[in-house]
Design a protein around this motif. Structure first.
Motif, mmCIF file in Angstrom:
data_model
loop_
_atom_site.group_PDB
_atom_site.id
_atom_site.type_symbol
_atom_site.label_atom_id
_atom_site.label_comp_id
_atom_site.label_asym_id
_atom_site.label_seq_id
_atom_site.Cartn_x
_atom_site.Cartn_y
_atom_site.Cartn_z
ATOM 1 N N ALA A 148 8.857 -23.120 -46.577
ATOM 2 C CA ALA A 148 8.050 -21.624 -46.386
ATOM 3 C C ALA A 148 7.905 -21.112 -45.154
ATOM 4 C CB ALA A 148 6.386 -21.950 -47.077
ATOM 5 N N ILE A 149 7.960 -22.125 -44.365
ATOM 6 C CA ILE A 149 8.438 -21.984 -42.762
ATOM 7 C C ILE A 149 9.357 -21.192 -41.965
ATOM 8 C CG2 ILE A 149 8.759 -22.707 -40.468
ATOM 9 C CD1 ILE A 149 6.131 -25.445 -41.772
ATOM 10 N N TYR A 196 3.170 -29.462 -53.283
ATOM 11 C CA TYR A 196 3.146 -28.476 -52.970
ATOM 12 C C TYR A 196 3.205 -28.571 -51.149
ATOM 13 C CZ TYR A 196 0.932 -25.929 -56.101
ATOM 14 O OH TYR A 196 0.334 -25.303 -57.191
ATOM 15 N N LEU A 197 2.964 -29.709 -50.685
ATOM 16 C CA LEU A 197 3.437 -30.609 -49.309
ATOM 17 C C LEU A 197 4.736 -29.997 -49.195
ATOM 18 C CD1 LEU A 197 2.051 -30.967 -46.455
ATOM 19 C CD2 LEU A 197 2.631 -33.719 -47.683
ATOM 20 N N GLN A 198 5.653 -30.217 -49.778
ATOM 21 C CA GLN A 198 7.189 -29.512 -49.826
ATOM 22 C C GLN A 198 7.339 -28.677 -49.748
ATOM 23 O OE1 GLN A 198 8.430 -32.521 -53.652
ATOM 24 N NE2 GLN A 198 8.959 -34.081 -52.442
ATOM 25 N N LEU A 199 6.802 -28.143 -50.304
ATOM 26 C CA LEU A 199 6.880 -26.271 -50.409
ATOM 27 C C LEU A 199 6.653 -25.998 -49.083
ATOM 28 C CD1 LEU A 199 5.556 -24.809 -53.621
ATOM 29 C CD2 LEU A 199 8.504 -25.447 -52.551
ATOM 30 N N VAL A 200 6.423 -26.229 -47.537
ATOM 31 C CA VAL A 200 5.596 -25.910 -46.636
ATOM 32 C C VAL A 200 7.241 -25.652 -45.970
ATOM 33 C CG1 VAL A 200 5.091 -26.986 -44.578
ATOM 34 C CG2 VAL A 200 3.659 -27.410 -46.043
ATOM 35 N N ALA A 201 7.854 -26.660 -45.118
ATOM 36 C CA ALA A 201 9.398 -26.579 -44.722
ATOM 37 C C ALA A 201 9.768 -25.227 -45.236
ATOM 38 C CB ALA A 201 10.150 -27.647 -44.848
#
Length: 185
Positions: A145-146, A138-143
């Motif tokens: 998404a932003i 999930y942390l790798q999907l932050v960029a």
């Protein structure tokens, strides 16, 4: 050899003709065709997909070139590229020839408005498949998404997102990766 080229041409012409929305919307059909015909494994396809995203140009055409080259070298590449491009080219030429006549037609407007949600779904599905196949956290999907929000809501040019990604990759590779590895050891 002609039959093999014909099989390639028909397969990629079908991909070029029956995938509405282009780009990411083509991926499920391309993957299904390539893997079902055992031209590549699912893992090879995902690796090739990741590679073609880093190349300039339409990645559906890039994928077709890779598959054609893997199977029949330069001749296969040319056949696959032509087959992928030709249906869209012909359809666009026909639309351009007759669009002025139908652009204000209420039925055509409704058809195009109806296609839009389907295209969104066709683009979203391969994104979800790629996330699952790459086993992203999930942390790798932050960029991503932003980046999506910056483009969609704030009108930021995708060029800046790509440049930021390159810069981030360089910083990670040249500086942060070594520091992180040293802390873990």
């Amino acid at each position: 050899m002609v039959l093999e080229y014909l099989k390639l041409f028909v397969t990629f012409a079908k991909i070029g003709m029956f995938t509405i929305g282009g780009g990411y919307a083509m991926i499920p059909l391309i993957e299904r065709e390539i893997v079902a015909k055992q031209w590549m494994s699912k893992e090879e396809f995902m690796e090739m997909f990741a590679l073609t995203q880093s190349l300039p140009g339409v990645f559906a055409v890039n994928i077709s070139i890779f598959v054609g080259y893997k199977l029949y070298k330069v001749g296969g590449s040319l056949v696959c590229a032509l087959a992928t491009i030709l249906p869209s080219f012909v359809i666009m030429m026909l639309i351009a020839m007759f669009f002025a006549r139908f652009q204000d037609n209420e039925v055509m407007i409704r058809i195009f408005n109806g296609i839009r949600p389907a295209v969104v779904a066709l683009i979203l599905f391969p994104c979800i498949s790629a996330v699952r196949a790459l086993k992203l956290k999930y942390l790798q999907l932050v960029a991503p998404a932003i980046a999506t929000l910056l483009i969609w809501q704030f009108g930021l040019s995708p060029i800046y997102i790509v440049l930021a990604g390159i810069l981030g990759g360089l910083v990670y590779t040249l500086w942060l990766k070594e520091k992180i590895m040293n802390k873990e050891v």
